[in-house]
Design a protein around this motif. Structure first.
Motif, PDB file in Angstrom:
ATOM      1  N   ALA A 410       0.826  -1.206   0.000  1.00 28.72           N
ATOM      2  CA  ALA A 410       0.000   0.000   0.000  1.00 28.72           C
ATOM      3  C   ALA A 410       0.863   1.259   0.000  1.00 28.72           C
ATOM      4  CB  ALA A 410      -0.927  -0.012   1.212  1.00 28.72           C
ATOM      5  N   VAL A 411       1.950   1.234   0.785  1.00 24.71           N
ATOM      6  CA  VAL A 411       2.857   2.388   0.807  1.00 24.71           C
ATOM      7  C   VAL A 411       3.449   2.621  -0.572  1.00 24.71           C
ATOM      8  CG1 VAL A 411       5.049   3.253   1.708  1.00 24.71           C
ATOM      9  CG2 VAL A 411       3.402   2.176   3.260  1.00 24.71           C
ATOM     10  N   ARG A 412       3.940   1.564  -1.188  1.00 25.52           N
ATOM     11  CA  ARG A 412       4.558   1.693  -2.502  1.00 25.52           C
ATOM     12  C   ARG A 412       3.565   2.136  -3.565  1.00 25.52           C
ATOM     13  NH1 ARG A 412       8.562  -3.618  -2.902  1.00 25.52           N
ATOM     14  NH2 ARG A 412      10.350  -2.664  -1.834  1.00 25.52           N
ATOM     15  N   ALA A 429      10.480   4.874   2.334  1.00 26.87           N
ATOM     16  CA  ALA A 429      10.062   4.333   1.044  1.00 26.87           C
ATOM     17  C   ALA A 429      10.980   4.778  -0.085  1.00 26.87           C
ATOM     18  CB  ALA A 429       8.623   4.737   0.746  1.00 26.87           C
ATOM     19  N   SER A 430      11.664   5.897   0.115  1.00 21.53           N
ATOM     20  CA  SER A 430      12.565   6.404  -0.925  1.00 21.53           C
ATOM     21  C   SER A 430      13.889   5.636  -0.966  1.00 21.53           C
ATOM     22  CB  SER A 430      12.843   7.894  -0.698  1.00 21.53           C
ATOM     23  OG  SER A 430      13.627   8.094   0.473  1.00 21.53           O
ATOM     24  N   GLU A 431      14.164   4.840   0.070  1.00 21.63           N
ATOM     25  CA  GLU A 431      15.385   4.044   0.107  1.00 21.63           C
ATOM     26  C   GLU A 431      15.153   2.703  -0.594  1.00 21.63           C
ATOM     27  OE1 GLU A 431      17.449   3.934   3.882  1.00 21.63           O
ATOM     28  OE2 GLU A 431      16.187   5.567   4.648  1.00 21.63           O
ATOM     29  N   SER A 432      16.229   2.005  -0.876  1.00 23.32           N
ATOM     30  CA  SER A 432      16.101   0.727  -1.581  1.00 23.32           C
ATOM     31  C   SER A 432      15.700  -0.384  -0.625  1.00 23.32           C
ATOM     32  CB  SER A 432      17.424   0.370  -2.261  1.00 23.32           C
ATOM     33  OG  SER A 432      18.443   0.209  -1.291  1.00 23.32           O
ATOM     34  N   GLY A 433      14.943  -1.343  -1.144  1.00 27.78           N
ATOM     35  CA  GLY A 433      14.525  -2.475  -0.338  1.00 27.78           C
ATOM     36  C   GLY A 433      13.406  -2.127   0.629  1.00 27.78           C
ATOM     37  N   PRO A 436      14.117  -0.534   5.305  1.00 19.91           N
ATOM     38  CA  PRO A 436      13.875   0.784   5.931  1.00 19.91           C
ATOM     39  C   PRO A 436      12.421   0.989   6.345  1.00 19.91           C
ATOM     40  CG  PRO A 436      15.305   1.021   4.028  1.00 19.91           C
ATOM     41  CD  PRO A 436      14.779  -0.393   3.999  1.00 19.91           C
ATOM     42  N   LEU A 437      11.489   0.490   5.543  1.00 19.97           N
ATOM     43  CA  LEU A 437      10.076   0.606   5.916  1.00 19.97           C
ATOM     44  C   LEU A 437       9.764  -0.218   7.149  1.00 19.97           C
ATOM     45  CD1 LEU A 437       8.208   0.534   2.478  1.00 19.97           C
ATOM     46  CD2 LEU A 437       8.098   2.360   4.191  1.00 19.97           C
ATOM     47  N   LEU A 438      10.281  -1.442   7.196  1.00 16.22           N
ATOM     48  CA  LEU A 438      10.042  -2.283   8.366  1.00 16.22           C
ATOM     49  C   LEU A 438      10.654  -1.661   9.617  1.00 16.22           C
ATOM     50  CD1 LEU A 438      10.627  -5.862   6.897  1.00 16.22           C
ATOM     51  CD2 LEU A 438       8.462  -4.652   7.252  1.00 16.22           C
ATOM     52  N   ALA A 439      11.775  -0.957   9.460  1.00 20.74           N
ATOM     53  CA  ALA A 439      12.419  -0.310  10.606  1.00 20.74           C
ATOM     54  C   ALA A 439      11.549   0.790  11.190  1.00 20.74           C
ATOM     55  CB  ALA A 439      13.775   0.254  10.196  1.00 20.74           C
ATOM     56  N   VAL A 440      10.737   1.439  10.364  1.00 22.86           N
ATOM     57  CA  VAL A 440       9.827   2.470  10.872  1.00 22.86           C
ATOM     58  C   VAL A 440       8.792   1.829  11.795  1.00 22.86           C
ATOM     59  CG1 VAL A 440       8.092   4.200  10.242  1.00 22.86           C
ATOM     60  CG2 VAL A 440      10.161   3.952   8.866  1.00 22.86           C
TER      61      VAL A 440
END
Length: 463
Positions: A410-412, A429-433, A436-440
């Motif tokens: 959904a974010v993407r 979301a602007s980073e690769s993979g 980073p999203l899971l880290a949020v």
């Protein structure tokens, strides 16, 4: 022809007393859920005439304006599979615009005020996972500065009052301390594990920034009650307003729609007293954690799964999504994972069966977009702990990984509902993979390559 709803017309039409009860409860977060839950329980208690609520809105004054015009009265429309039932609730003695911080501080300082309930959403507390004020939140940073300046002065200037709820509560507690320091109970009613200790930690941390006297008062004289709350309450529509008018004969601008089911479990002390909520069905227990986890993981966790996975499959309500055999199977798989980490004695088979019946109730249109709001905070407590526990047990955790994958999708896709962590989500979301999203959501998710791989694998379910 309908009659405007207020205390005078209600008494005339029904022959029942509609006098407002004395204001002894403060509530912050005057939304639909509060009216369907805590206010309903207070109204149904045997000593309801002794316990009135002063209710403050959150970000919009609309509910206060509508209820003030009705003397605090409103209708509850219970929608069961076999029909509707309407009742009028009168426990809100006064509804107030939340921007009136001076009024809130005055009520918190009043000795007759015995307790404070809150329904401000998980994100509304603006706390980190360990219960500390979120220093990265600009509003929190401004409010900490305000607290240090104003609450140490001889006279507190509320002309530029704090914007965050806990800072406002602390200003009221300082006023109460100065007025004699009567005890009081704080009762958070949002879906967070250990919500009482969590809020206690946050308020103590804020009080430490003000004075030793205030910190001691919060530590010694303020009780924090943990709760587990449950009643599905979707957004009211014009169709619902019309149905209430047809069934009751009252023109009500602010009814709430809910299901017949309701549950409230509480654990903690009420040093200044409380309503006899047990007479309206509330339960008081010594150990609330099993009830919290059961509800948070099974009901709320399934809701979050459906909010993103159901939307990805073209559904817009819980009832529609759970009617999809694929989504239903996903929910069952997720529940099996969550149940493995809950203690015995909770009758989980019956609880899961009852949840399916509630989700299947198509007359309750619980919108997935509403559930999906503030996803970061919700996923952190509803989904992440289960996936981490499954991995620690040596299992793949596909059911919980799928919920996170649906959110990532959904974010993407740019169609995730509003989230107070939006800027952090956009940056990640602007980073690769996807790490980073899971880290949020939870840094522990991103720190485990196998967890990241598990979530990545489940993205294929939405291709």
């Amino acid at each position: 022809m309908t009659t405007p709803l207020n205390r005078s017309t209600f008494a005339e039409q029904t022959g029942r007393s509609a006098d407002a009860a004395p204001e002894r409860i403060v509530h912050i977060g005057l939304g639909a859920f509060h009216r369907a839950h805590q206010a309903w329980y207070t109204d149904a208690a045997t000593d309801a005439a002794d316990w009135g609520i002063t209710a403050y809105t959150g970000r919009s004054p609309k509910a206060a304006e509508e209820l003030a015009a009705q003397d605090g009265l409103y209708s509850v429309l219970e929608r069961a599979v076999d029909g509707d039932r309407v009742s009028v609730v009168g426990s809100i003695s006064r509804a107030v615009d939340g921007a009136r911080v001076d009024d809130l501080v005055g009520r918190l300082a009043a000795p007759e005020t015995a307790l404070v309930t809150l329904t401000i959403t998980e994100a509304g507390y603006r706390l980190t996972a360990d219960g500390q004020p979120d220093a990265s939140d600009e509003q929190v940073a401004r409010d900490i500065e305000w607290l240090g300046t104003n609450l140490t002065a001889a006279t507190v200037d509320l002309s530029n009052a704090p914007g965050s709820t806990l800072a406002r509560v602390l200003a009221g507690l300082e006023a109460r301390r100065r007025a004699g320091g009567e005890p009081i109970a704080i009762v958070p009613c949002d879906n967070m594990p250990d919500n009482g200790p969590l809020v206690r930690s946050g308020l103590l941390a804020l009080a430490e920034r003000v004075s030793d006297d205030l910190r001691e008062y919060v530590d010694q004289r303020v009780s924090f009650v943990s709760t587990s709350v449950d009643r599905i309450t979707p957004k009211t529509t014009q169709e619902d307003i019309d149905a209430v008018a047809a069934l009751s004969g009252f023109a009500d601008a602010a009814p709430v729609v809910t299901e017949p089911f309701r549950d409230w479990v509480l654990s903690g002390d009420f040093p200044a007293g409380r309503p006899a909520w047990q007479t309206s069905g509330a339960r008081f227990v010594d150990d609330i954690e099993p009830f919290e986890r059961r509800k948070l993981w099974l009901l709320n966790g399934a809701h979050s799964l459906l909010a993103y996975a159901g939307t990805a499959r073209g559904h817009d309500s819980v009832a529609d999504a759970i009617g999809d055999p694929v989504a239903r199977e996903w929910v069952e798989q997720f529940w099996t994972e969550a149940s493995a980490h809950l203690p015995e004695g909770l009758d989980l088979d019956s609880y899961r069966s009852a949840l399916l019946d509630r989700f299947d109730n198509g007359r309750i249109q619980h919108r997935l977009a509403q559930i999906g709001m503030d996803g970061v905070t919700k996923l952190r407590v509803r989904i992440a702990p289960i996936l981490l526990a499954e991995r620690a047990a040596g299992r793949d955790g596909d059911g919980s990984a799928r919920a996170l994958a649906a959110w990532v999708r959904a974010v993407r896709a740019g169609n995730v509902p509003a989230d107070r962590a939006e800027e952090k989500v956009k940056a990640a979301a602007s980073e690769s993979g996807i790490a980073p999203l899971l880290a949020v959501v939870d840094p522990n998710l991103a720190a485990d390559p196998e967890v990241v791989s598990a979530v990545e694998a489940r993205l294929a379910d939405f291709a």
